[in-house]
Design a protein around this motif. Structure first.
Motif, PDB file in Angstrom:
ATOM      1  N   VAL A 138      27.990  40.653   5.441  1.00 34.29           N
ATOM      2  CA  VAL A 138      29.163  40.017   5.630  1.00 34.29           C
ATOM      3  C   VAL A 138      29.242  38.625   6.187  1.00 34.29           C
ATOM      4  CG1 VAL A 138      31.865  40.294   6.012  1.00 34.29           C
ATOM      5  CG2 VAL A 138      30.499  42.242   4.825  1.00 34.29           C
ATOM      6  N   ALA A 139      29.136  38.824   7.421  1.00 33.11           N
ATOM      7  CA  ALA A 139      28.899  37.734   8.395  1.00 33.11           C
ATOM      8  C   ALA A 139      27.877  36.170   7.845  1.00 33.11           C
ATOM      9  CB  ALA A 139      28.339  38.106   9.955  1.00 33.11           C
ATOM     10  N   LEU A 140      27.147  36.783   7.557  1.00 30.85           N
ATOM     11  CA  LEU A 140      25.882  36.205   6.687  1.00 30.85           C
ATOM     12  C   LEU A 140      26.861  35.581   5.613  1.00 30.85           C
ATOM     13  CD1 LEU A 140      23.043  37.976   7.679  1.00 30.85           C
ATOM     14  CD2 LEU A 140      23.356  35.655   8.745  1.00 30.85           C
ATOM     15  N   SER A 141      27.345  36.156   4.579  1.00 33.08           N
ATOM     16  CA  SER A 141      27.993  35.294   3.968  1.00 33.08           C
ATOM     17  C   SER A 141      29.019  34.554   4.100  1.00 33.08           C
ATOM     18  CB  SER A 141      28.401  36.717   2.314  1.00 33.08           C
ATOM     19  OG  SER A 141      27.446  37.279   1.814  1.00 33.08           O
ATOM     20  N   ARG A 142      29.545  34.952   5.215  1.00 34.70           N
ATOM     21  CA  ARG A 142      30.109  33.948   5.704  1.00 34.70           C
ATOM     22  C   ARG A 142      29.655  32.990   6.513  1.00 34.70           C
ATOM     23  NH1 ARG A 142      35.162  36.732   9.024  1.00 34.70           N
ATOM     24  NH2 ARG A 142      35.817  34.123   9.234  1.00 34.70           N
ATOM     25  N   THR A 143      29.005  32.933   6.940  1.00 33.55           N
ATOM     26  CA  THR A 143      27.958  31.294   7.331  1.00 33.55           C
ATOM     27  C   THR A 143      27.737  31.180   6.434  1.00 33.55           C
ATOM     28  OG1 THR A 143      28.094  32.977   9.920  1.00 33.55           O
ATOM     29  CG2 THR A 143      26.621  31.629   9.319  1.00 33.55           C
ATOM     30  N   GLN A 144      27.246  31.229   5.551  1.00 34.37           N
ATOM     31  CA  GLN A 144      26.645  31.062   3.871  1.00 34.37           C
ATOM     32  C   GLN A 144      27.757  29.663   3.110  1.00 34.37           C
ATOM     33  OE1 GLN A 144      23.364  32.140   1.436  1.00 34.37           O
ATOM     34  NE2 GLN A 144      25.039  31.721   0.357  1.00 34.37           N
TER      35      GLN A 144
ATOM     36  N   ALA B  67      21.559  42.126   3.606  1.00 37.19           N
ATOM     37  CA  ALA B  67      21.415  40.971   4.270  1.00 37.19           C
ATOM     38  C   ALA B  67      20.468  39.973   4.389  1.00 37.19           C
ATOM     39  CB  ALA B  67      21.683  41.856   6.084  1.00 37.19           C
ATOM     40  N   SER B  68      19.275  40.485   4.159  1.00 37.74           N
ATOM     41  CA  SER B  68      17.926  39.724   4.168  1.00 37.74           C
ATOM     42  C   SER B  68      17.849  38.808   3.778  1.00 37.74           C
ATOM     43  CB  SER B  68      16.285  40.257   4.085  1.00 37.74           C
ATOM     44  OG  SER B  68      16.638  41.335   3.328  1.00 37.74           O
ATOM     45  N   ASN B  69      18.267  39.451   1.708  1.00 37.16           N
ATOM     46  CA  ASN B  69      18.309  37.982   0.395  1.00 37.16           C
ATOM     47  C   ASN B  69      19.238  37.029   0.893  1.00 37.16           C
ATOM     48  OD1 ASN B  69      16.521  39.980   0.025  1.00 37.16           O
ATOM     49  ND2 ASN B  69      18.238  40.237  -1.682  1.00 37.16           N
ATOM     50  N   VAL B  70      20.411  36.983   1.957  1.00 40.06           N
ATOM     51  CA  VAL B  70      21.435  36.400   1.909  1.00 40.06           C
ATOM     52  C   VAL B  70      21.221  35.210   3.713  1.00 40.06           C
ATOM     53  CG1 VAL B  70      23.597  35.977   3.158  1.00 40.06           C
ATOM     54  CG2 VAL B  70      23.348  37.924   2.069  1.00 40.06           C
ATOM     55  N   LEU B  71      20.017  36.299   4.214  1.00 42.92           N
ATOM     56  CA  LEU B  71      19.831  35.246   5.801  1.00 42.92           C
ATOM     57  C   LEU B  71      18.427  34.378   4.675  1.00 42.92           C
ATOM     58  CD1 LEU B  71      19.124  34.409   8.305  1.00 42.92           C
ATOM     59  CD2 LEU B  71      17.709  36.499   9.094  1.00 42.92           C
TER      60      LEU B  71
END
Length: 475
Positions: free
Chosen positions: A8-14, A414-418
């Motif tokens: 969630v945090a990574l998707s929001r950041t992206q 999360a690794s995919n989003v990162l």
């Protein structure tokens, strides 16, 4: 780190990264499109070749921003399917159609006439070319309308009901004209126009300060200033109306904007926080400068409130904005820049009335020109800060009061989003540096004051001057 394993945090950041980067470019094209309509219209009316050359010069910066805007805008919209699939499935029947209108109606209109505007000067009649320029500006601003309709609906969903977790449209017009829509569209329209005017004025001031093509760029400086006389104060007023809407429809966001933890009851005055250090852990401000009774005058133009102003403690921690400090200072940065630009405009008008902006005197106004150069990037910062207030202040909801952000994210590792976030960061950094490089080249080169005027016959110099056979315009 916990952040690196949080989808969630990574998707929001992206999404924040792509949105903030993308916003830099249409902010200029929407307002500069209107400026191009003005200068081309002045050329057609006065036949002054300087206005034609202004249209050609500023169009170079327009198309540079347009290209980067397209390249950065498409990946941002694709994320609704990749990173926010549950959200898209729930609201796609309405939200998706609005984004479709933006692409199929507004963007295609702008892109379709852009080629005529850029390359049709000697290929189509002047009135046809002017129509193309108007359509480019109209399409750019129509994009803003649809984007603001979509985002406003997330702020104040209307026109239907959520049934089984899916939004069912009952009244499409009511959904489009949701409570936030009109004032949000106007606020963004004047925000982009104001930003463009101070960018154009700032670049013109740079030329004047450096004694380059002073007469030519004095004209663009005065056009930007004359338009800003109406736009800058009007933007402040519309911003106030938008804040009143937040007071009415999103009280938790208003509480975060003001770092207000305790409720001010109706019938009593409310202090306004000028500066503070919010502390979400202690649910208080560690330090604060207050203006007694100020909030009541700001919101309702009177000392005692007719309606209560709710404090953040009225909501559970999980139901209120968490990044209070970011929302609080973003709002103050946006507002502070707005008042600064009004002040710079007033200073410029005073000097204009005193005759200090004449062709012979304007170059001596060094501090005024420096002020405009300093102001050139401030509009960008104000617009980005406003969007931070608008979207971060809406949290923890992706659709206010209906769908939580955590429930709208896709179930992906999360690794995919990162990985995608890292790729976006690298690519956008390259694009940003490249745009600054090519933009600075255009500015350093300056306007071509020898550019032939369409429709004027070109002849060669007499044979005896064949060694200097540059074309000259027939008189």
């Amino acid at each position: 780190m916990e952040f690196l394993s949080n989808t969630v945090a990574l998707s929001r950041t992206q999404f924040a990264l792509t949105a903030i980067f993308h916003m830099l470019w249409p902010v200029l094209t929407t307002g500069m499109g209107i400026f191009l309509v003005i200068v081309e219209g002045l050329w057609l009316k006065t036949k002054d070749p300087d206005y034609y050359r202004h249209a050609r010069f500023w169009a170079k910066l327009y198309v540079l921003n347009f290209g980067i805007g397209v390249a950065s805008g498409l990946p941002m919209e694709f994320q609704f399917g990749t990173n926010w699939a549950p959200f898209s499935e729930a609201v796609g029947d309405f939200f998706g159609s609005i984004l479709g209108f933006e692409g199929a109606v507004a963007f295609m209109l702008e892109a379709g006439f852009l080629g005529i505007m850029l390359f049709g000067w000697e290929r189509v009649p002047p009135v046809v070319h002017y129509f193309a320029t108007i359509m480019v500006a109209f399409g750019a601003n129509l994009s803003t309308v649809w984007i603001l309709v979509a985002n406003s609906w997330l702020q104040t969903p209307a026109g239907g009901d959520f049934v089984g977790g899916k939004f069912i449209v009952n009244d499409y017009f009511q959904a489009v004209m949701n409570p936030f829509a009109l004032k949000s569209i106007l606020h963004m329209f004047f925000g982009t126009l104001e930003t463009s005017l101070f960018v154009i004025g700032g670049i013109s001031a740079w030329y004047i300060l450096n004694q380059r093509q002073v007469t030519f760029f004095t004209k663009s400086f005065k056009i930007a200033l004359a338009t800003a006389i109406a736009v800058a104060p009007l933007q402040i007023y519309i911003g106030h109306l938008s804040a009143e809407q937040v007071y009415q429809y999103q009280p938790s966001k208003l509480a975060a904007m003001e770092a207000k933890w305790e409720t001010s009851p109706a019938g009593e005055p409310a202090d306004w926080s000028l500066l503070a250090i919010p502390n979400s852990k202690t649910e208080s401000n560690d330090w604060e400068i207050r203006i007694p009774n100020g909030l009541g005058y700001i919101l309702e133009f009177k000392k005692n409130l007719a309606e209560p102003v709710l404090g953040l403690k009225e909501w559970k921690p999980e139901d209120r904005p968490r990044m209070v400090g970011l929302v609080y200072y973003s709002f103050r940065i946006m507002s502070g820049i707005g008042f600064f630009l009004v002040g710079l405009m007033l200073w410029s008008v005073i000097q204009w009335l005193r005759g200090k902006l004449s062709m012979n005197a304007i170059a001596s106004q060094k501090w005024l020109m420096r002020g405009w150069i300093f102001a050139a990037p401030l509009g960008y910062i104000a617009v980005e800060s406003g969007w931070i207030v608008r979207c971060v202040g809406r949290q923890p909801w992706v659709v206010y009061g209906q769908i939580r952000t955590a429930d709208g994210v896709s179930n992906i590792p999360a690794s995919n989003v990162l990985t995608s976030l890292s790729i976006f960061t690298v690519i956008y950094s390259i694009l940003f540096i490249s745009t600054l490089y090519f933009g600075s080249r255009i500015i350093r080169k300056g306007a071509n004051l020898e550019l032939p005027i369409p429709g004027e016959e070109i002849v060669l110099a007499p044979a005896e001057h064949i060694e200097d056979s540059r074309p000259v315009e027939a008189k």
